[in-house]
Design an enzyme around this catalytic site. Structure first.
Site, short mmCIF file in Angstrom:
data_model
loop_
_atom_site.label_atom_id
_atom_site.label_comp_id
_atom_site.label_asym_id
_atom_site.label_seq_id
_atom_site.Cartn_x
_atom_site.Cartn_y
_atom_site.Cartn_z
CB SER A 1 -0.98 -0.34 1.44
OG SER A 1 -1.31 1.59 1.74
CE1 TYR B 1 -5.55 -1.46 4.28
CE2 TYR B 1 -3.19 -0.36 3.65
CZ TYR B 1 -4.40 -0.88 3.56
OH TYR B 1 -4.73 -1.27 1.67
C1 GCO Z 1 -6.76 4.44 3.09
C2 GCO Z 1 -6.00 3.22 3.16
C3 GCO Z 1 -5.91 3.10 1.61
C4 GCO Z 1 -5.35 2.78 0.32
C5 GCO Z 1 -4.35 2.06 -0.27
C6 GCO Z 1 -3.15 2.92 -0.67
O1 GCO Z 1 -5.92 5.42 2.91
O2 GCO Z 1 -7.23 4.32 4.26
O3 GCO Z 1 -4.65 2.85 3.08
O4 GCO Z 1 -7.46 2.59 1.81
O5 GCO Z 1 -6.46 3.00 -0.18
O6 GCO Z 1 -4.32 0.70 0.62
O7 GCO Z 1 -2.72 2.37 -0.97
#
Ligand code: GCO
Length: 274
Positions: A165, A178
């Site tokens: 991500s 996350y």
């Molecule tokens: C957010 C999260 C993910 C992202 C993604 C970006 O911004 O809340 O990080 O939803 O979309 O992982 O690479």
């Protein structure tokens, strides 16, 4: 082509005779894809099946599995779905054994299943933290470990992709759990690649930018956030699962046989700018 290429033998570069044209194809390969019934995972399943691979998707929602399978079978009839909830970490080893018994060796593993709980860090409970870390990080490690163990035993080569991500690299508010899981996964890509290179098992990451999927739906549907993404992304748009699939095909193909431990950012330039 031009004159330079048609000149005599003595002008050839060393090794030129061995050059072959790169044609990406995954015929004869079998892939296991977590989170393969929707979003980026489904985009990858589509691309791998189109490149000729047999695809087995894992998803916990039977109805979504069936829907995805309908499309996949239209591309390549030998695609299948397994219903399993990867957050049941202690059951993964047994699940993997059964999957192999039914379908045989998986040359390719794509770890795409993931979740997020968007909350300011001081409001995240232990249970929520463990849910995100458990599915995104621990289940990915356990499944990949089982996959590699089996390949090593069979003396078979393999290639694995882990979906990372932007939050493997940078943060935005509400992404503590996350982001911690995705940053750890980036390092896991390197560690696994280094441990298993001698077994001809390659491990690489794909780090998507903001891609329109179920996970990002609340962000996409927020007009202000959605506009911010478009403005913040040099290529000026949200990504789509189709932007990721072909990159996975390349990384899984024999043409990428000298690439391991790396991450390709498919983010429209997001991380290249301030
Ligand atoms: C957010 C999260 C993910 C992202 C993604 C970006 O911004 O809340 O990080 O939803 O979309 O992982 O690479």
């Amino acid at each position: 082509m031009g004159k330079e290429h048609s000149t005599g033998k003595k002008n050839r570069l060393p090794g030129e005779n061995q050059l072959t044209a790169a044609v990406l194809n995954l015929k004869g390969k079998q892939a296991l894809i977590t989170g393969g019934n929707s979003g980026i995972g489904f985009g990858i399943a589509n691309a791998l099946a189109t490149a000729g691979a047999t695809v087995v998707i894992i998803g916990r929602n039977g109805r979504k599995n069936e829907l995805a399978l309908k499309t996949l079978k239209g591309i390549n009839n030998s695609c299948y779905a397994l219903r399993f909830d990867l957050s049941r970490i202690e059951k993964i080893a047994e699940f993997y054994k059964d999957a192999e018994k039914e379908y045989g060796t998986f040359d390719i593993l794509v770890n795409c299943a993931g979740t997020t709980i968007r909350k300011r860090a001081d409001r995240i409970t232990l249970r929520e933290w463990e849910k995100v870390i458990g599915l995104n990080l621990t289940s990915t490690f356990i499944l990949t470990r089982e996959w590699a163990k089996s390949l090593i035993k069979k003396n078979a080569a393999g290639t694995c992709i882990i979906i990372l991500s932007l939050m493997s690299e940078v943060a935005r508010p509400t992404t503590a759990a996350y982001g911690a899981s995705k940053a750890a996964l980036r390092q896991l890509v390197r560690s696994l690649a280094v441990d298993w290179a001698k077994f001809n098992i390659r491990v690489n990451g794909i780090s998507p930018g903001y891609i329109k999927t179920e996970l990002t739906e609340p962000l996409y549907n927020d007009p202000e956030f959605s506009k911010w993404v478009r403005q913040r992304t040099p290529l000026g748009r949200w990504g789509k699962p189709d932007d990721i699939g072909p990159v996975a095909v390349f990384l899984c193909s024999d043409e990428a046989s000298f690439i391991t431990g790396h991450t390709i950012f498919v983010d429209g330039g997001f991380l290249a700018t301030i």
